[in-house]
Each structure stands twice: as C-alpha cells, then as structure tokens.
Design a protein around this motif. Structure first.
Motif, short mmCIF file in Angstrom:
data_model
loop_
_atom_site.label_atom_id
_atom_site.label_comp_id
_atom_site.label_asym_id
_atom_site.label_seq_id
_atom_site.Cartn_x
_atom_site.Cartn_y
_atom_site.Cartn_z
N PHE A 241 11.58 86.04 -0.04
CA PHE A 241 12.33 87.08 0.66
C PHE A 241 12.61 86.67 2.10
O PHE A 241 13.74 86.83 2.60
N LEU A 242 11.61 86.12 2.81
CA LEU A 242 11.81 85.66 4.19
C LEU A 242 12.83 84.55 4.24
O LEU A 242 13.65 84.48 5.16
N ARG A 243 12.79 83.65 3.26
CA ARG A 243 13.74 82.53 3.25
C ARG A 243 15.16 83.00 2.98
O ARG A 243 16.10 82.61 3.66
N ARG B 137 -2.72 84.72 8.23
CA ARG B 137 -1.92 85.22 9.36
C ARG B 137 -1.07 86.43 8.95
O ARG B 137 -0.93 87.39 9.71
N VAL B 138 -0.50 86.37 7.73
CA VAL B 138 0.29 87.51 7.27
C VAL B 138 -0.61 88.73 7.08
O VAL B 138 -0.25 89.85 7.46
N GLU B 139 -1.80 88.53 6.49
CA GLU B 139 -2.72 89.64 6.29
C GLU B 139 -3.16 90.23 7.62
O GLU B 139 -3.38 91.45 7.74
N ARG B 140 -3.31 89.37 8.66
CA ARG B 140 -3.68 89.87 9.98
C ARG B 140 -2.63 90.85 10.50
O ARG B 140 -2.96 91.90 11.04
N ARG B 141 -1.34 90.51 10.31
CA ARG B 141 -0.27 91.42 10.75
C ARG B 141 -0.24 92.67 9.88
O ARG B 141 -0.01 93.78 10.38
N MET B 142 -0.49 92.54 8.57
CA MET B 142 -0.50 93.70 7.68
C MET B 142 -1.62 94.66 8.07
O MET B 142 -1.44 95.89 8.01
N ASP B 143 -2.77 94.12 8.49
CA ASP B 143 -3.87 94.98 8.92
C ASP B 143 -3.49 95.80 10.15
O ASP B 143 -3.91 96.95 10.30
N VAL B 144 -2.68 95.19 11.04
CA VAL B 144 -2.29 95.89 12.27
C VAL B 144 -1.48 97.14 11.94
O VAL B 144 -1.67 98.20 12.55
N ILE B 145 -0.57 97.04 10.96
CA ILE B 145 0.31 98.18 10.65
C ILE B 145 -0.23 99.01 9.49
O ILE B 145 0.39 99.99 9.09
N GLY B 146 -1.37 98.59 8.91
CA GLY B 146 -2.01 99.40 7.87
C GLY B 146 -1.39 99.26 6.50
O GLY B 146 -1.35 100.25 5.74
N VAL B 147 -0.87 98.09 6.14
CA VAL B 147 -0.30 97.85 4.82
C VAL B 147 -1.31 97.09 3.99
O VAL B 147 -1.95 96.14 4.47
N GLU B 148 -1.48 97.50 2.71
CA GLU B 148 -2.56 96.97 1.89
C GLU B 148 -2.19 95.75 1.06
O GLU B 148 -3.03 94.93 0.76
N ASP B 149 -0.95 95.62 0.60
CA ASP B 149 -0.59 94.51 -0.31
C ASP B 149 0.75 93.92 0.10
O ASP B 149 1.53 94.53 0.85
N PHE B 150 1.02 92.71 -0.43
CA PHE B 150 2.21 91.97 -0.03
C PHE B 150 3.49 92.64 -0.51
O PHE B 150 4.51 92.60 0.18
N ALA B 151 3.48 93.24 -1.70
CA ALA B 151 4.69 93.89 -2.22
C ALA B 151 5.09 95.05 -1.32
O ALA B 151 6.27 95.24 -1.00
N TYR C 236 4.33 95.35 1.84
CA TYR C 236 4.77 94.80 3.12
C TYR C 236 6.21 94.29 3.03
O TYR C 236 6.98 94.43 3.99
N ARG C 237 6.58 93.73 1.88
CA ARG C 237 7.97 93.30 1.69
C ARG C 237 8.91 94.49 1.81
O ARG C 237 9.96 94.42 2.46
N ASP C 238 8.55 95.63 1.18
CA ASP C 238 9.36 96.84 1.29
C ASP C 238 9.40 97.32 2.74
O ASP C 238 10.43 97.81 3.22
N TYR C 239 8.28 97.20 3.44
CA TYR C 239 8.22 97.62 4.85
C TYR C 239 9.19 96.81 5.70
O TYR C 239 9.87 97.35 6.59
N LEU C 240 9.29 95.50 5.43
CA LEU C 240 10.21 94.66 6.18
C LEU C 240 11.66 95.07 5.96
O LEU C 240 12.49 94.99 6.88
N GLU C 241 11.98 95.48 4.76
CA GLU C 241 13.37 95.90 4.48
C GLU C 241 13.73 97.16 5.24
O GLU C 241 14.87 97.33 5.69
N VAL C 242 12.76 98.04 5.43
CA VAL C 242 13.01 99.31 6.12
C VAL C 242 12.91 99.15 7.63
O VAL C 242 13.61 99.82 8.40
N HIS C 243 12.06 98.21 8.11
CA HIS C 243 11.82 98.01 9.54
C HIS C 243 12.17 96.57 9.93
O HIS C 243 11.29 95.70 10.00
N PRO C 244 13.44 96.27 10.17
CA PRO C 244 13.83 94.88 10.49
C PRO C 244 13.19 94.35 11.77
O PRO C 244 13.05 93.13 11.92
N ASP C 245 12.78 95.23 12.69
CA ASP C 245 12.12 94.76 13.91
C ASP C 245 10.78 94.09 13.62
O ASP C 245 10.26 93.31 14.42
#
Length: 620
Positions: free
Chosen positions: A16-18, A36-50, A52-61
């Motif tokens: 998805f990033l590519r 490193r990705v899990e470290r960022r996921m912990d900051v925003i409180g996301v539990e799994d990679f799927a 977090y992928r949805d989170y990126l689509e909604v929050h482009p920042d």
C-alpha cells in the motif's frame, strides 16, 4: 504486540505504501521495520496492521509521521554501500571524463542533515581525483532546512561510533582524532559549502553535474514531489545524474529522468528538446516570467481537458492513471484519489470492456485502436453503447508517453442503426417504401458531402504526417518483398532437398543389400529397410547408437578390428568378410559384410558405409 516477519497484513501495508505513495520499503529488514511501524501504531493506539492501513487512507497526514519514524536516525556515512560503490565506480568517473580538463564539478547534497552525506561525497571525489585536485575542482553544496543540523555539519566532528561505516583506510586518511571525536580534514572540508535551503520554497542550485537527495522526497506529497523533481530537472546539466534513496522509486516523473541503475536509485536527466516541454518544466519548477506564463498555459490546458464533453482517460507509460476529465470521472464513478493508481487495479480497465490488451496493442503497434459498440449498463438500468478509441501518445522525438482513452457515446447512433435495420426488414416487403427511404438517404448523403468538404480542410493539415507514413510504408513494403523473395528461395531449396531425400530413400529402399552408414565413432547415421528386415530394428531405434552396442544376430565383435583398421588407414580401400549370423526370424545365415570409407565433400573421411548381403543359409 508481536507479529510474524511474514505477516500478510504487514506485507499488504508495505505494498500500500509503495503503490499509493511511491516509496518502496519492501527491501528493508522485516524485524526492525515492523518494530518501527509498531512503535508509531502504539502512539496512535492502533492494534493491527490492517487497521493501520485503513487509518492511513483516512488520515493522509499520518504518512509523514510514519516515514519520520521509519527513517529516524538512519543518516550515516556510506549509507547503502552497494549504491555508493556503484556511484564511485561508474558515475563519478563518467562525470570526470566528461569535464574539460580542470573544469569545475558542481554537486548538490539536498537534505544533508548532520553532514555525513556531503562528507561521503568529498571522500569519493577525493579518491577519484586526489585530495588536492578534488579540493580545487569540486564544489559540494550541502543544504538542509534544519539550522541545528547544519551547525553540527559545519563542525565536521563525529563520535567514533558514527564513523564506523567509513572503511578504516579512508577514516585514517580523511579524519583526524581530536578530543575523542573524528574531525574531517580541513583542506577538503572547504570544498563543502553548507547553507539553509527549503526545497519547496527556494530556487534550486543550477548547473549541477550530480544531485544527491536521499530519502528526503519521502516526506512530501505527490504534488510537492512533482514541483521538487521539476526543479531538480531544471538544476541539472543535460548529462547530469540524480542519486535518490532506496525507498524512493521515482515512478511519477519517469519522463524527466530515466534509470541508470534502478536498484541503486541512480538516474540521469532526460533533456527536453521541445520548447513547449522545456517551458512546462520551468513552470513546474517555478522560474520567473516564463514559469508564470506557462503555468497559466498549463492550467488553461488542464482546465480545457477537464471540461471536455467527451470522457477521456490518460494512462502513462508505467500503466498508471495519470489524467481523467470530469466526464470520465462521472461516467465511471472514479475519484480524484484514483489518479496515480495502477490502471489495471481500476474497474474501468476491464468493465465494460477489457482495455489492458488494446492498450498494449496500441503501444506495441504505434497506432490507434478502436473498439466499437461496447455495451454498458447505466445506473438507471438503461443500456449505453460506446466507441472506445485507444490512441498512443508520443513526443516529437518518438518517446512513448502513454495512451489516451476516449469514450464516445454512440447510443443514439446504435439506436438509429437498430431502427434502420428494422426499417430495412419492412422495406424488403414494400418496394415503394424503399424508394422513399432511398430519397431520404440521398438527402442525408448530400448533407454528408458538405460535411466532408469541411473536413477536407482539416485533412490538408494531416498531409505531411501521411506522407511520412507513406514513406515508412514503402520501406516496409520493400523489406516485405525482400523477405518474400528470401522465403521463395528457401521454399525452392526445401523442395529440392525433399526431392533429393525422396530419391535417396527410394534408392536405398530398393537396394537388396542391407546398408548402414556410420560416423568415425561408429555411431549409426542411416539404417535402410533391408537392415530392418534382417535384424528387426527400425531406423529410429538405431540412429545415434554405436553399431558395437546393438544386440542383434550380427556378430559385431568380428567387425570391430576390420572397421577400426579401415578408419585408421583413411582410404586404404575396403574390407570384405563373411560372417555367420542369425536373422530376426532366428534363421542361421552367412552374411557378406563389405566396409567402405564414407568421404565428405572435401575428401575428408566422415565415417564408414557397411553393406550386408545374405550369401546363403547356414546349417543349423
């Protein structure tokens, strides 16, 4: 939270990033990358990679925060040694060779951070030119937006652990140990000029031979990347090189740069010879009056494309959806976010008609492909018919840019055609109605004639292009005629060979004696019908096998010495002897064996011809 290094959801996130941001992290080690990705996921409180992928689509920042986490504290000397080795062995010598003796070499290290990258460049040029000449000829402009990092870079001093990636021989040569820190040597440090520079706001450094910008573009959105890359194109000399980071793929601007070594992310500038293209690049780069004028022109052209009534899509040469006007967006339910996605991933690429094949055909054959009468069901359930025109797009120099897809609504024409067909069926039963219809068609034809006359003016503008195509067609016809002549000669030779083979086969088939032809190693090349009848082995069973290895009723061991004697003496005549044998029916016979040398066209001995004839039956 722990994940396996082969977690499909994590791999899907990397893809998805590519695909959506153009940055490839799939080559990074999974364990550290996942941490490193899990470290960022912990900051925003996301539990799994799927999720977090949805989170990126909604929050482009969030992309910027993620990339900052992934790439934090990774600037180092000789980062990615393979890429730096290619730069030192292939690119730097090319730059030096192209320069007039003693000419200045200009290098820009954009996003230099604490200075590891520009000092690495200084060492590479120092090894290629010698320290003294490198200090005199090379100018390395090192820029960053972080004043604190620039202040540290200007000092040129580093803790021992930071200089560990520098080969020991180079560290001893280019650094001096002072106060527990390694300080870059002063005479060559003067070749590195540090300064604050904002890639987005400030004008680029120009007349560059090499521009190094590694993993800096990754923080920019697509529009800003286009602007920065256009400025890079403007800044480089026509034969200049661009050196990017491993995570940057440069897919959206392949018309400005072409890869020299894709794996090492080294590119070379594609010169813009067309005046219009040069001005567009200048406009994207933001250069003065020409930029304003062409920027307005580009926006005008883009606006005109957007409001065109005919739905139109443009796919670039990498297969990415590059442009879509408002009519196309509405017709196919596309979103502006779909621009930049692989065309093959979009529903419009295969519905209502498969377009990937015609696109490849148009690019391969260099001609317009038209798909007529494509049936499509609208949202209201009514059918719509489209003519799809696939047109290859090329620059004046012939460089492939992509393809244009035009969708013409021919529903009315299709309906008219259907109605006309029904009318024809009715007309077949009434000649009078046919006469009336013909009169109407003649009227329509007159209207079409006037339309044709109007189009002739347009056709005159295409004459020059047609003449070039006719010349090319003539060359192709000539080549085709030469090919046909060659094919005719080949066919005649093949027929002659077939006749000769048939003639030889008829002769060998009619010979009453068994004949076997062998090469110098006694491997069988030919085995006639009489031999098959005598020993029960077909020709295809013997070809390529040694006569001495055949298990037949012929005592081949008695033939070994005569055959080898005949081959050793090369042309000493022939050998004849009678031997007792048993044929395929189990009958005891006496066979006269005659061995004769087989000579090639130039008199060379190519093998032996063995002739076998049954003299009489032997007493059992």
């Amino acid at each position: 939270m722990t994940e396996q290094t082969t977690d499909p959801a994590f791999e899907d996130l990397l893809v998805f990033l590519r695909d959506h941001r153009g940055f490839d992290f799939t080559g990074y080690k999974r364990a550290s990358l996942m941490r490193r990705v899990e470290r960022r996921m912990d900051v925003i409180g996301v539990e799994d990679f799927a999720t977090y992928r949805d989170y990126l689509e909604v929050h482009p920042d969030e992309f910027a925060y993620l990339f900052n986490t992934i790439l934090s504290n990774v600037s180092s000397f000789f980062r990615d040694p393979k890429a730096w080795g290619f730069l030192a062995e292939e690119i730097i010598p090319t730059i030096i060779e192209r320069k007039v003796a003693g000419g200045e070499i200009r290098v820009w290290s954009a996003g230099c951070s604490a200075g590891e990258e520009p000092y690495t460049l200084a060492m590479v040029f120092g090894e290629a030119l010698g320290v003294e000449e490198a200090a005199r000829r090379v100018k390395i402009y090192a820029t960053d937006v972080d004043e604190e990092a620039l202040a540290q870079a200007r000092q040129g001093g580093y803790q021992p652990e930071i200089t560990e990636p520098v080969p020991e021989g180079l560290r001893d040569k280019y650094f001096e140990l002072s106060g527990g820190r390694y300080v870059f040597r002063g005479d060559l440090r003067r070749a590195v000029i540090f300064g604050r520079h904002d890639l987005i706001q400030d004008a680029p450094i120009s007349r560059l031979d090499l521009l190094v910008c590694r993993n800096t573009l990754i923080y920019l959105n697509a529009e800003t990347q286009r602007q920065v890359l256009a400025r890079f194109h403007f800044a480089l000399n026509d034969d200049g090189f661009l050196f990017l980071g491993r995570a940057e793929m440069l897919l959206t601007h392949s018309h400005l740069f072409r890869p020299v070594e894709h794996d090492c992310r080294v590119f070379t500038k594609v010169p813009t010879t067309d005046r219009r293209d040069r001005m567009v690049v200048m406009a994207q780069a933001g250069n003065g009056v020409a930029a304003d004028e062409l920027g307005t022109y580009a926006r005008l052209r883009e606006a005109a494309f957007g409001v065109a009534p005919l739905p139109q899509l443009v796919v670039d040469r990498q297969g990415t959806l590059a442009l879509a006007n408002e009519a196309a967006l509405t017709m196919f339910g596309l979103r502006s976010q779909d621009l930049g996605r692989p065309f093959q991933d979009l529903e419009v690429s295969y519905r209502p008609v498969e377009l990937r094949g015609p696109i490849q055909q148009a690019k391969r054959e260099g001609r317009t492909i038209t798909i007529e009468g494509v049936r499509r069901t609208r949202e209201n359930g009514r059918e719509q018919f489209l003519d799809v025109v696939v047109t290859p797009l090329r620059e004046d120099g012939g460089l492939e840019l992509g393809v244009s897809l035009g969708f013409e609504d021919v529903t009315d024409c299709h309906d008219l055609q259907e109605e006309l067909n029904r009318s024809k069926e009715e007309v077949e039963t009434a000649y009078e109605e046919l006469q009336s219809t013909n009169e109407e068609l003649e009227t329509t034809n007159e209207e079409l004639q006037s339309t044709v006359e109007e189009l002739q003016t347009t056709n005159e503008e295409l004459q020059s292009t047609n003449e070039e195509m006719e010349a090319m067609n003539e060359e192709l016809r000539t080549a085709n005629e030469e090919l046909q002549a060659g094919n005719e000669q080949l066919r005649q030779r093949t027929e002659e060979l077939d006749r000769t083979n048939a003639f030889l086969e008829s002769i060998l088939g009619s010979v009453e004696s068994g004949v076997a032809v062998m090469d110098r190693d006694l491997r069988i090349l030919l085995w006639n019908k009489k031999m098959e009848e005598l020993w029960g082995l077909r020709a295809e069973e013997t070809e390529g096998r040694s006569l001495l290895s055949l298990d037949i009723g012929l005592p081949v061991e008695e033939l070994t010495e005569p055959l080898r004697r005949l081959l050793v003496e090369d042309g000493a005549g022939e050998e004849t002897l009678n031997v007792d044998a048993v044929n395929r029916r189990g009958q005891a016979i006496v066979v006269r064996v005659t061995s004769t040398l087989h000579q090639g066209p130039r008199g060379t001995v190519d093998g032996v011809i063995l002739t076998l004839r049954s003299v009489q039956d032997r007493e059992p």
